[in-house]
Design an enzyme around this catalytic site. Structure first.
Site, PDB file in Angstrom:
ATOM      1  N   GLU A  52       0.795  -1.241   0.000  1.00  0.00           N
ATOM      2  CA  GLU A  52       0.000   0.000   0.000  1.00  0.00           C
ATOM      3  C   GLU A  52       0.827   1.291   0.000  1.00  0.00           C
ATOM      4  O   GLU A  52       0.619   2.158   0.846  1.00  0.00           O
ATOM      5  CB  GLU A  52      -0.963  -0.010   1.191  1.00  0.00           C
ATOM      6  CG  GLU A  52      -1.877  -1.217   1.208  1.00  0.00           C
ATOM      7  CD  GLU A  52      -2.850  -1.240   2.382  1.00  0.00           C
ATOM      8  OE1 GLU A  52      -2.684  -0.445   3.325  1.00  0.00           O
ATOM      9  OE2 GLU A  52      -3.778  -2.066   2.340  1.00  0.00           O
ATOM     10  N   GLU A  87      -5.897 -11.060  -1.195  1.00  0.00           N
ATOM     11  CA  GLU A  87      -6.778 -10.853  -0.024  1.00  0.00           C
ATOM     12  C   GLU A  87      -8.248 -10.855  -0.446  1.00  0.00           C
ATOM     13  O   GLU A  87      -9.016  -9.966  -0.089  1.00  0.00           O
ATOM     14  CB  GLU A  87      -6.426  -9.514   0.656  1.00  0.00           C
ATOM     15  CG  GLU A  87      -4.950  -9.390   1.014  1.00  0.00           C
ATOM     16  CD  GLU A  87      -4.600  -8.119   1.778  1.00  0.00           C
ATOM     17  OE1 GLU A  87      -5.512  -7.475   2.322  1.00  0.00           O
ATOM     18  OE2 GLU A  87      -3.407  -7.779   1.829  1.00  0.00           O
TER      19      GLU A  87
HETATM   20  C1  GLA Z   1      -5.031  -4.720   4.253  1.00  0.00           C
HETATM   21  C2  GLA Z   1      -3.765  -5.467   4.650  1.00  0.00           C
HETATM   22  C3  GLA Z   1      -4.094  -6.783   5.303  1.00  0.00           C
HETATM   23  C4  GLA Z   1      -5.208  -6.641   6.320  1.00  0.00           C
HETATM   24  C5  GLA Z   1      -6.392  -6.039   5.657  1.00  0.00           C
HETATM   25  C6  GLA Z   1      -7.520  -5.961   6.634  1.00  0.00           C
HETATM   26  O1  GLA Z   1      -5.622  -5.206   3.136  1.00  0.00           O
HETATM   27  O2  GLA Z   1      -2.904  -5.715   3.574  1.00  0.00           O
HETATM   28  O3  GLA Z   1      -2.955  -7.243   5.977  1.00  0.00           O
HETATM   29  O4  GLA Z   1      -4.808  -5.864   7.401  1.00  0.00           O
HETATM   30  O5  GLA Z   1      -6.029  -4.743   5.226  1.00  0.00           O
HETATM   31  O6  GLA Z   1      -7.627  -7.100   7.429  1.00  0.00           O
END
Ligand code: GLA
Length: 343
Positions: A150, A256
């Site tokens: 990020e 994710e």
């Molecule tokens: C982001 C992070 C993850 C996690 C999510 C929420 O996507 O990369 O590690 O913290 O937020 O759970």
């Protein structure tokens, strides 16, 4: 048939897990039965690797080489070793879940920010220490690392994090340079981000992060977090961005995946199943046509009850493939059927 077997010709199927899952034998059995990759939801983040007590007690001793702790990471590495499941490492550098003291002189948040030289040394020693620990004690278990998470803000420019304040945008190049230096050659290095199909963000990531890292041969893959909603993003926009990243020739990991859905009615869970199937169709199409070399798809959490979305969205979410007593939902059947038919 299970998920990992259904998709085995194409990509790994992974899941993010927490200590609660790790301590529950039924959850561990489900992970072993369905998945061939997992990610620690939290326990391999900088705040857990950086040993607060030790660094704050002896700031001079650790000024450029922070004390590290592997207490929270070790049970996951042991589980991976015992069960033969590979892991994604998540995450070396992030603005969030990283202690503020780490960026200051003397590990003291009341003092000025540390110098560029100090932060580069801390970064190198931290990355070296983490990679050394996992590669020495658990060789071959972690097949990919999110090196930077990020780095782009919601204004689609470099995020104004403490890493950025001190080192500028080359904190990204430095992190990948150190990761490349210390990672085993078989370990793939990833940049990971959210809302990656948003057009401006996609272009910014490709031109300012991926291409410069590729020119230096420092990166192997792009991580698409893919925290989806039921009506966002548009699947065709997601597909177009996936193909843009894929055209670079990098590996692609969906890191994710979840779909926020606060309505547990059968009709709504049917729509969830359809939307999951639609996205897995996109993944298979991209892989089979050669438009994106997807090598891993990870669900973010195991059961609806484990989902971070309930806290984040402030309403109970039913976003995943399993629920309660490890019961498969319609979405599980839909994803499984698609993979099994594609084999
Ligand atoms: C982001 C992070 C993850 C996690 C999510 C929420 O996507 O990369 O590690 O913290 O937020 O759970």
């Amino acid at each position: 048939m299970d998920l990992k077997t259904a998709y085995e010709p194409y990509f790994r199927i992974g899941v993010a897990i927490s200590p609660l899952n790790l301590q529950n034998p039924a959850h561990c059995r489900l992970v072993q039965a369905e998945f061939n990759s997992f990610t620690c939801e939290n326990d391999m983040k900088p705040m857990y690797f950086l040993d607060e007590k030790e660094n704050l007690a002896h700031p001079e001793k650790y000024d450029t080489a922070p004390a590290l702790s592997f207490r929270t990471a070790t049970p996951y590495l042991e589980f991976a070793k015992k069960s033969g499941i590979a892991m994604r490492g998540h995450t070396l550098l992030w603005h969030h879940q990283t202690p503020v003291w780490f960026f200051h002189e003397g590990y003291d948040a009341d003092k000025p920010l540390a110098s560029r030289e100090t932060m580069l040394a801390r970064m190198e020693n931290y990355i070296h220490g983490v990679l050394d620990f996992v590669q020495t004690g658990y060789p071959g278990i972690i097949y990919a690392w999110d090196v930077v998470n990020e780095a782009v803000g919601d204004d689609h420019q470099y995020r104004k994090s403490l890493w950025y304040d001190i080192l500028g945008s080359d904190f990204i190049t430095s992190a990948f340079t150190f990761a490349r230096k210390y990672a085993d050659p078989s370990v793939a290095l990833f940049y990971n981000d959210y809302e990656t199909s948003q057009e401006e963000k996609c272009n910014f990531i490709i031109h300012n992060i991926l291409k410069p890292l590729m020119a230096e041969k420092l990166i192997d893959g792009m991580g698409l977090q893919s925290h989806l909603l039921m009506d966002h993003p548009d699947p065709e926009r997601y597909r177009a961005a996936l193909e843009q990243y894929g055209a670079l020739g990098l590996q692609i990991h969906v890191t994710e995946l979840d779909m926020h859905n606060a309505d547990p009615s059968p009709e709504s869970m049917h729509r969830l199943a359809e939307r999951y199937q639609q996205f897995f169709r996109i993944y298979l199409d991209a892989k089979i046509s050669g438009k994106a070399n997807i090598t891993s798809v990870t669900f973010w959490n195991l059961r609806d009850e484990d989902s971070w979305l309930t806290g984040f969205r402030k309403e109970t979410s039913y976003p995943l493939l399993f629920q309660g007593d490890c019961k498969p939902k319609e979405a599980y059947e839909a994803v499984l059927r698609l993979g099994a038919e594609a084999r």
